[in-house]
Write an enzyme that holds these catalytic residues in place. Structure first.
Site, PDB file in Angstrom:
ATOM      1  N   GLN A   1       0.924  -1.087  -0.027  1.00  0.00           N
ATOM      2  CA  GLN A   1      -0.025   0.193   0.044  1.00  0.00           C
ATOM      3  C   GLN A   1       0.849   1.200   0.054  1.00  0.00           C
ATOM      4  O   GLN A   1       0.383   2.259   0.596  1.00  0.00           O
ATOM      5  CB  GLN A   1      -1.103   0.016   1.149  1.00  0.00           C
ATOM      6  CG  GLN A   1      -2.275  -0.849   0.937  1.00  0.00           C
ATOM      7  CD  GLN A   1      -2.936  -0.424  -0.299  1.00  0.00           C
ATOM      8  OE1 GLN A   1      -3.236   0.717  -0.576  1.00  0.00           O
ATOM      9  NE2 GLN A   1      -3.728  -1.416  -0.932  1.00  0.00           N
ATOM     10  N   SER A   2       2.058   1.263  -0.631  1.00  0.00           N
ATOM     11  CA  SER A   2       3.094   2.294  -0.379  1.00  0.00           C
ATOM     12  C   SER A   2       2.163   3.537  -1.448  1.00  0.00           C
ATOM     13  O   SER A   2       1.965   3.473  -2.466  1.00  0.00           O
ATOM     14  CB  SER A   2       4.122   1.895  -1.448  1.00  0.00           C
ATOM     15  OG  SER A   2       4.920   3.068  -1.756  1.00  0.00           O
ATOM     16  N   ASN A   3       2.111   4.701  -0.852  1.00  0.00           N
ATOM     17  CA  ASN A   3       1.637   5.882  -1.248  1.00  0.00           C
ATOM     18  C   ASN A   3       2.685   6.549  -2.269  1.00  0.00           C
ATOM     19  O   ASN A   3       2.377   6.989  -3.345  1.00  0.00           O
ATOM     20  CB  ASN A   3       1.499   7.047  -0.432  1.00  0.00           C
ATOM     21  CG  ASN A   3       0.364   6.288   0.565  1.00  0.00           C
ATOM     22  OD1 ASN A   3      -0.717   6.237   0.194  1.00  0.00           O
ATOM     23  ND2 ASN A   3       0.761   6.567   1.909  1.00  0.00           N
TER      24      ASN A   3
END
Ligand code: PLP
Length: 345
Positions: free
Chosen positions: A74-76
């Site tokens: 879920q890396s922004n």
């Protein structure tokens, strides 16, 4: 000063500086502001976009044709990199921890939609991911490509320049509003965001104090990385700052809870308060914990009620759709101050 560095325009700047009036009334602080870096504009926004302006500016100047970077599923940062690459016509390869999930959600869904090539390393640790990143870059080079490798969170000295710029932008905005900003509160993980803000504070005489709220690492580590990166950024700029990084910052790790990505009651309470009082969406991994720090520092008088404070909203908006159960639990914490260390799992 920043003008001699290659830069591509990706962010909608300046981002708004808004008052947090209803939240301020509830917590007893008259001068709370939020710097909306969740509104930088790249496929749901966030702080990495400012770093990418300089990182991708450099990559293009060096003739790179594919961008390789890494992160959690879920890396922004990865999602903003994928969007930036789409806009610039660059290929994007993402190296992510863990296994491919059955359902693509949140940032990961956007990564795919934005056309990034996604590689899962299986392992959950950073060392295995880093090795996979280097191997991928080597394969691309062997195939005649010119990859630019961007480390976790884009936190290099070049990336931090984006937040030197943000720090200067913030003070110009506060000045224009007649607000004498005394404190800045920001979350930190790979520390490039905090480092840029700290470097900006070093450059200015009467700059605000930068309160750095760790979301994962111990305070000593965050202090060391932030000061080192801020120092490197100041060297890059050829600046002779009036103050050293250590003099302008304070680092806290009391809001981390059990670890990276594990929600805390304090963080979820902050998520609920921002949502219900301001219509602003925070996330449980980064901005919720940073805001828990903000609220606790207000409650303890570290941020006195008459001294203007700016909270940096660093984004994370897309990730909330990956954790509906966690987000809905936030309202359970409204109206009560959870005990320190209480785990809501
Ligand atoms: C990456 C990120 C941070 C932390 O920024 P660093 O520069 O890595 O310290 C904070 N908030 C959000 C939403 C992020 O994506």
């Amino acid at each position: 000063m920043l003008a001699r560095f290659p830069r591509v325009r990706l962010a909608e700047l300046p981002t708004p500086l808004q008052p947090l009036r209803r939240l301020g009334d509830v917590v007893g602080h008259r001068q709370l502001w939020v710097k909306r870096d969740d509104l930088t504009g790249l496929a749901t926004g966030g702080n990495k976009t400012r770093k990418l302006e300089f990182l991708l500016g450099e990559a293009l100047a060096q003739g790179c044709d594919v961008i390789v970077t890494e992160g959690a599923p879920q890396s922004n940062h990865c999602r903003q990199t994928a969007a930036a690459c789409a806009r610039l016509g660059l290929e994007c390869a993402l190296v992510l921890n863990g296994d491919e999930p059955g359902v693509y959600q949140g940032n990961l869904l956007l990564d795919r939609l934005l056309g990034a090539r996604v590689h899962f390393v299986g392992a959950v640790d950073g060392t295995a991911r880093r090795r996979a990143l280097e191997e991928l870059a080597a394969r691309l080079r062997a195939a005649g490509r010119r990859p630019a490798v961007i480390p976790t969170g884009g936190s290099t000295a070049v990336g931090a320049l984006g937040y030197v710029d943000a720090g200067l932008e913030l003070l110009r905005q506060a000045d224009a509003l007649g607000v004498e900003l005394r404190h800045v509160v920001v979350g930190a993980s790979s520390c490039g965001t905090a480092a840029g803000l700290v470097a900006a504070a070093c450059l200015l005489g009467a700059a605000p104090r930068v309160h750095v709220v760790s979301v994962d690492q111990p305070a000593a580590e965050v202090a060391r990385w932030t000061a080192a990166l801020a120092g490197e950024a100041l060297d890059l700029l050829g600046a002779r700052p009036a103050r050293a990084p250590e003099e302008v910052m304070a680092v806290y790790d009391a809001y981390v809870g059990p670890g990276y990505g594990v929600p805390t009651p304090e963080g979820l309470r902050a998520v609920a308060l921002f949502a219900r009082l301001e219509g602003i969406v925070l996330d449980p991994v980064y901005t919720g914990k940073a805001a828990a720090g903000l609220l606790d520092l207000v409650a303890r008088g570290v941020l006195p009620p008459d001294e203007p404070v700016a909270f940096i909203h660093t984004g994370g908006t897309a990730s909330v759709f990956a954790w509906p159960e966690v987000m809905l639990r936030a309202e359970e914490y409204l109206g009560r101050a959870p005990a320190r260390g209480e785990v809501g799992a």
